[in-house]
Enzyme design. Structure first.
Site, PDB file in Angstrom:
ATOM      1  N   SER A   8      -0.811   4.068   0.672  1.00 18.93           N
ATOM      2  CA  SER A   8      -1.722   4.979   1.386  1.00 18.93           C
ATOM      3  C   SER A   8      -1.040   5.771   2.494  1.00 18.93           C
ATOM      4  CB  SER A   8      -2.899   4.198   1.955  1.00 18.93           C
ATOM      5  OG  SER A   8      -3.702   3.762   0.897  1.00 18.93           O
TER       6      SER A   8
ATOM      7  N   GLY B  86     -15.330  -7.701  -9.442  1.00 18.86           N
ATOM      8  CA  GLY B  86     -15.056  -7.895  -8.014  1.00 18.86           C
ATOM      9  C   GLY B  86     -15.330  -6.609  -7.253  1.00 18.86           C
TER      10      GLY B  86
ATOM     11  N   LYS C   8     -14.660  -3.986   2.608  1.00 18.57           N
ATOM     12  CA  LYS C   8     -15.454  -2.810   2.224  1.00 18.57           C
ATOM     13  C   LYS C   8     -16.962  -2.992   2.440  1.00 18.57           C
ATOM     14  CE  LYS C   8     -12.201  -0.706  -0.943  1.00 18.57           C
ATOM     15  NZ  LYS C   8     -11.943  -0.018  -2.188  1.00 18.57           N
TER      16      LYS C   8
ATOM     17  N   THR D  25     -10.025  -1.409   2.983  1.00 16.18           N
ATOM     18  CA  THR D  25      -9.799  -2.018   1.661  1.00 16.18           C
ATOM     19  C   THR D  25     -10.106  -3.512   1.704  1.00 16.18           C
ATOM     20  OG1 THR D  25      -8.304  -2.105  -0.237  1.00 16.18           O
ATOM     21  CG2 THR D  25      -7.276  -2.387   1.929  1.00 16.18           C
TER      22      THR D  25
ATOM     23  N   GLY E  81      -4.054   3.767 -12.221  1.00 15.15           N
ATOM     24  CA  GLY E  81      -4.891   3.944 -11.037  1.00 15.15           C
ATOM     25  C   GLY E  81      -4.318   4.833  -9.948  1.00 15.15           C
TER      26      GLY E  81
ATOM     27  N   ALA F 153     -13.541  -4.042  -6.554  1.00 20.02           N
ATOM     28  CA  ALA F 153     -13.056  -2.778  -7.115  1.00 20.02           C
ATOM     29  C   ALA F 153     -13.961  -2.223  -8.208  1.00 20.02           C
ATOM     30  CB  ALA F 153     -11.646  -2.987  -7.673  1.00 20.02           C
TER      31      ALA F 153
ATOM     32  N   TYR G   2      -1.628   0.459 -10.335  1.00 22.39           N
ATOM     33  CA  TYR G   2      -0.625   1.537 -10.373  1.00 22.39           C
ATOM     34  C   TYR G   2       0.791   1.002 -10.153  1.00 22.39           C
ATOM     35  CZ  TYR G   2      -2.070   1.135  -5.528  1.00 22.39           C
ATOM     36  OH  TYR G   2      -2.427   0.627  -4.309  1.00 22.39           O
TER      37      TYR G   2
ATOM     38  N   SER H  59       0.792  -1.235   0.000  1.00 20.73           N
ATOM     39  CA  SER H  59       0.000   0.000   0.000  1.00 20.73           C
ATOM     40  C   SER H  59       0.826   1.289   0.000  1.00 20.73           C
ATOM     41  CB  SER H  59      -0.918   0.016   1.213  1.00 20.73           C
ATOM     42  OG  SER H  59      -1.621   1.224   1.249  1.00 20.73           O
TER      43      SER H  59
ATOM     44  N   ASN I 274     -15.324   2.762   1.945  1.00 16.36           N
ATOM     45  CA  ASN I 274     -13.853   2.738   2.025  1.00 16.36           C
ATOM     46  C   ASN I 274     -13.325   3.772   3.031  1.00 16.36           C
ATOM     47  OD1 ASN I 274     -14.184   5.136   0.528  1.00 16.36           O
ATOM     48  ND2 ASN I 274     -12.138   4.896  -0.326  1.00 16.36           N
TER      49      ASN I 274
HETATM   50  P1  ATR Z   1     -12.020  -8.577  -5.104  1.00 19.32           P
HETATM   51  O1  ATR Z   1     -11.598  -7.254  -5.700  1.00 19.32           O
HETATM   52  O2  ATR Z   1     -13.496  -8.735  -5.175  1.00 19.32           O
HETATM   53  O3  ATR Z   1     -11.469  -8.893  -3.768  1.00 19.32           O
HETATM   54  P2  ATR Z   1     -10.179 -10.066  -6.870  1.00 19.32           P
HETATM   55  O4  ATR Z   1      -9.767 -11.445  -6.594  1.00 19.32           O
HETATM   56  O5  ATR Z   1      -9.175  -8.971  -6.774  1.00 19.32           O
HETATM   57  O6  ATR Z   1     -11.489  -9.769  -6.015  1.00 19.32           O
HETATM   58  O7  ATR Z   1     -10.815 -10.039  -8.315  1.00 19.32           O
HETATM   59  C1  ATR Z   1     -11.384  -8.912  -8.858  1.00 19.32           C
HETATM   60  C2  ATR Z   1     -11.793  -9.209 -10.268  1.00 19.32           C
HETATM   61  O8  ATR Z   1     -10.657  -9.568 -11.013  1.00 19.32           O
HETATM   62  C3  ATR Z   1     -12.778 -10.364 -10.380  1.00 19.32           C
HETATM   63  O9  ATR Z   1     -13.693 -10.066 -11.392  1.00 19.32           O
HETATM   64  C4  ATR Z   1     -11.906 -11.529 -10.796  1.00 19.32           C
HETATM   65  O10 ATR Z   1     -12.541 -12.488 -11.601  1.00 19.32           O
HETATM   66  P3  ATR Z   1     -13.293 -13.759 -10.991  1.00 19.32           P
HETATM   67  O11 ATR Z   1     -14.641 -13.274 -10.574  1.00 19.32           O
HETATM   68  O12 ATR Z   1     -13.340 -14.727 -12.096  1.00 19.32           O
HETATM   69  O13 ATR Z   1     -12.434 -14.219  -9.842  1.00 19.32           O
HETATM   70  C5  ATR Z   1     -10.881 -10.830 -11.629  1.00 19.32           C
HETATM   71  N1  ATR Z   1      -9.635 -11.581 -11.692  1.00 19.32           N
HETATM   72  C6  ATR Z   1      -8.766 -11.828 -10.676  1.00 19.32           C
HETATM   73  N2  ATR Z   1      -7.715 -12.551 -11.133  1.00 19.32           N
HETATM   74  C7  ATR Z   1      -7.951 -12.782 -12.450  1.00 19.32           C
HETATM   75  C8  ATR Z   1      -7.251 -13.470 -13.493  1.00 19.32           C
HETATM   76  N3  ATR Z   1      -6.081 -14.068 -13.255  1.00 19.32           N
HETATM   77  N4  ATR Z   1      -7.788 -13.484 -14.722  1.00 19.32           N
HETATM   78  C9  ATR Z   1      -8.965 -12.875 -14.986  1.00 19.32           C
HETATM   79  N5  ATR Z   1      -9.691 -12.217 -14.047  1.00 19.32           N
HETATM   80  C10 ATR Z   1      -9.184 -12.159 -12.817  1.00 19.32           C
END
Ligand code: ATR
Length: 287
Positions: free
Chosen positions: A46, A149, A87, A83, A248, A151, A227, A44, A108
């Site tokens: 932040s 997800g 959230k 985060t 970002g 974000a 970022y 982070s 957040n």
């Molecule tokens: P969150 O932000 O909800 O904690 P995350 O694991 O960071 O979750 O994933 C955010 C988004 O990125 C999700 O849409 C995730 O897809 P899935 O719903 O299929 O898990 C996507 N994502 C994460 N890793 C990925 C990868 N290697 N390829 C494609 N999409 C990915």
């Protein structure tokens, strides 16, 4: 005689009064705690950002699920950012939800005023700031969002509010409201804006990209919420195609500025965002 007796009592009372004040002061100082809670915060920025925005100390506070409950119940903070993955988990602990947070459905930023917790969402305003800062038009545009997800929540709310004509969400895991990446490429290659909300391309997997932009002939802008690195493979491809490419970092700084304003109940100039952005970009480029 009475006055002789009275004097020590008066002294004791004075002493108690003084120390009670001191105790209250110490308690208040303890309460002035600012920071970020989340599960993994090693990466982070932040702390660096917040400590340039204001003169408080800003702690990174990694919490597992059990620690999270304890932390939220104790409320020993003045203001915190929240985060992944908390959230939405913070919602039951809040007394009030600002309209920004109610609108997005996630929080957040939390402000603790005399034990009363209010939740805000500054990811929304941070993303809005980024779009405006780069003149990225959303109204009546067809937008592709990669990932569904945590974000993506604030981002989708902004895109809807700005009047996108159509919002397509591509996701690896198929569920209601999303299309596959293949379908996005085959049936929605007319989108004009792409927003990546997935971690694909983030350090250390910098050779990965969520989608190949060469399929999209009408693109005018690509925003990647990553970022680190400052230019992901996706953004490098966008730049090579002459498309506006935004990372970002600005969103991260803008949301921190808005959170800081809530924490301190103050207003900071927008120039703070550009100042911190320039400084961080310079630092990150030398890494
Ligand atoms: P969150 O932000 O909800 O904690 P995350 O694991 O960071 O979750 O994933 C955010 C988004 O990125 C999700 O849409 C995730 O897809 P899935 O719903 O299929 O898990 C996507 N994502 C994460 N890793 C990925 C990868 N290697 N390829 C494609 N999409 C990915």
């Amino acid at each position: 005689m009475l006055s002789i007796l009275y004097k020590p009592i008066q002294d004791v009372l004075e002493w108690l009064k003084y120390n009670a004040k001191g105790f209250k002061k110490r308690k208040d100082e303890h309460m002035k705690r600012y920071g970020l809670i989340g599960e993994r915060l090693g990466h982070s920025y932040s702390k660096v950002i917040h400590e340039q925005l204001a003169s408080y100390t800003y702690d990174l506070i990694p919490l597992n699920k059990e620690e999270f409950h304890d932390f939220m119940s104790r409320k020993e903070f003045s203001g915190i950012n929240v985060t992944i993955p908390y959230k939405c988990d913070v919602l039951p602990y809040l007394d009030h939800l600002d309209k920004s947070a109610a609108h997005v459905g996630a929080v957040n930023t939390i402000v603790n005023k005399d034990g009363t917790l209010t939740g805000y969402n500054t990811d929304y305003s941070g993303f809005l700031y980024t779009l405006e800062a780069h003149n990225i038009k959303i109204k009546e545009e067809k937008v592709l969002v990669l990932g569904y997800g945590g974000a993506s929540k604030a981002i989708l709310a902004v895109l809807k509010d700005l009047g996108a004509s159509e919002i397509i969400i591509a996701n690896r895991t198929l569920k209601d409201g999303v299309v596959s990446y293949e379908e996005a490429i085959n049936s929605h290659n007319d989108v004009t804006v792409i927003i990546n909300t997935t971690p694909v391309g983030m350090y250390p997997n910098t050779d990965a990209s969520p989608i190949d932009l060469s399929h999209f002939g009408n693109l005018s802008a690509v925003v990647d919420i990553i970022y680190n690195p400052l230019k992901t493979k996706l953004l490098l491809q966008a730049e090579a195609q002459g498309i506006i490419a935004v990372n970002g970092l600005e969103m991260l700084i803008a949301q921190a500025k808005d959170a800081c304003q809530y924490f301190l109940d103050t207003s900071l100039p927008e120039s703070k965002i550009t100042e911190i952005l320039a400084q961080l970009e310079a630092e990150l480029k030398t890494k």
